[in-house]
Design an enzyme around this catalytic site. Structure first.
Site, PDB file in Angstrom:
ATOM      1  N   ALA A 119     -52.631  40.491  27.874  1.00  0.00           N
ATOM      2  CA  ALA A 119     -51.847  41.012  26.749  1.00  0.00           C
ATOM      3  C   ALA A 119     -50.566  40.201  26.567  1.00  0.00           C
ATOM      4  O   ALA A 119     -50.172  39.882  25.443  1.00  0.00           O
ATOM      5  CB  ALA A 119     -51.518  42.483  26.970  1.00  0.00           C
ATOM      6  N   LYS A 120     -49.926  39.841  27.674  1.00  0.00           N
ATOM      7  CA  LYS A 120     -48.688  39.066  27.606  1.00  0.00           C
ATOM      8  C   LYS A 120     -48.922  37.683  26.999  1.00  0.00           C
ATOM      9  O   LYS A 120     -48.152  37.239  26.146  1.00  0.00           O
ATOM     10  CB  LYS A 120     -48.056  38.925  28.982  1.00  0.00           C
ATOM     11  CG  LYS A 120     -46.743  38.166  28.968  1.00  0.00           C
ATOM     12  CD  LYS A 120     -46.084  38.194  30.327  1.00  0.00           C
ATOM     13  CE  LYS A 120     -44.788  37.399  30.354  1.00  0.00           C
ATOM     14  NZ  LYS A 120     -43.778  37.868  29.440  1.00  0.00           N
ATOM     15  N   VAL A 121     -49.969  36.991  27.417  1.00  0.00           N
ATOM     16  CA  VAL A 121     -50.227  35.659  26.871  1.00  0.00           C
ATOM     17  C   VAL A 121     -50.579  35.745  25.384  1.00  0.00           C
ATOM     18  O   VAL A 121     -50.186  34.871  24.598  1.00  0.00           O
ATOM     19  CB  VAL A 121     -51.284  34.887  27.682  1.00  0.00           C
ATOM     20  CG1 VAL A 121     -52.692  35.364  27.400  1.00  0.00           C
ATOM     21  CG2 VAL A 121     -51.180  33.398  27.427  1.00  0.00           C
ATOM     22  N   ASN A 123     -47.241  36.261  23.626  1.00  0.00           N
ATOM     23  CA  ASN A 123     -46.478  35.016  23.636  1.00  0.00           C
ATOM     24  C   ASN A 123     -47.063  33.983  22.685  1.00  0.00           C
ATOM     25  O   ASN A 123     -46.331  33.171  22.121  1.00  0.00           O
ATOM     26  CB  ASN A 123     -46.379  34.459  25.052  1.00  0.00           C
ATOM     27  CG  ASN A 123     -45.440  35.266  25.923  1.00  0.00           C
ATOM     28  OD1 ASN A 123     -44.702  36.117  25.436  1.00  0.00           O
ATOM     29  ND2 ASN A 123     -45.468  35.013  27.210  1.00  0.00           N
TER      30      ASN A 123
END
Length: 79
Positions: free
Chosen positions: A17-19, A22
């Site tokens: 989810a973070k990548v 980003n």
């Protein structure tokens, strides 16, 4: 740390989810940079173009909180 905690699945799912998040940020920052460069090269003042972007559909975190063009916004790394 973050204000929002969202359970997205098994171990490692948060990193996915973070990548993804980003990636969206990187794309929007690149778009703001390109739009500002184009506008400047075609004769617009960067401050005026920023006002237009931030009051219309182009507004995003990269344009209203972390502007990439020096001198447009105080307290950002570009300034």
């Amino acid at each position: 740390m973050g204000k929002n905690v969202v359970h997205v699945g098994e171990a490692g799912s948060g990193q996915i989810a973070k990548v993804c998040n980003n990636l969206v940020l990187g794309i929007s920052m690149a778009a703001v940079c390109e739009a500002m460069s184009l506008g400047y090269k075609l004769g617009l003042e960067t401050g005026a173009l920023t006002e237009i972007i931030n009051s219309s559909s182009g507004r995003c975190w990269s344009s209203d909180s972390y502007h990439p063009v020096p001198g447009v916004m105080e307290n950002t790394p570009s300034s």
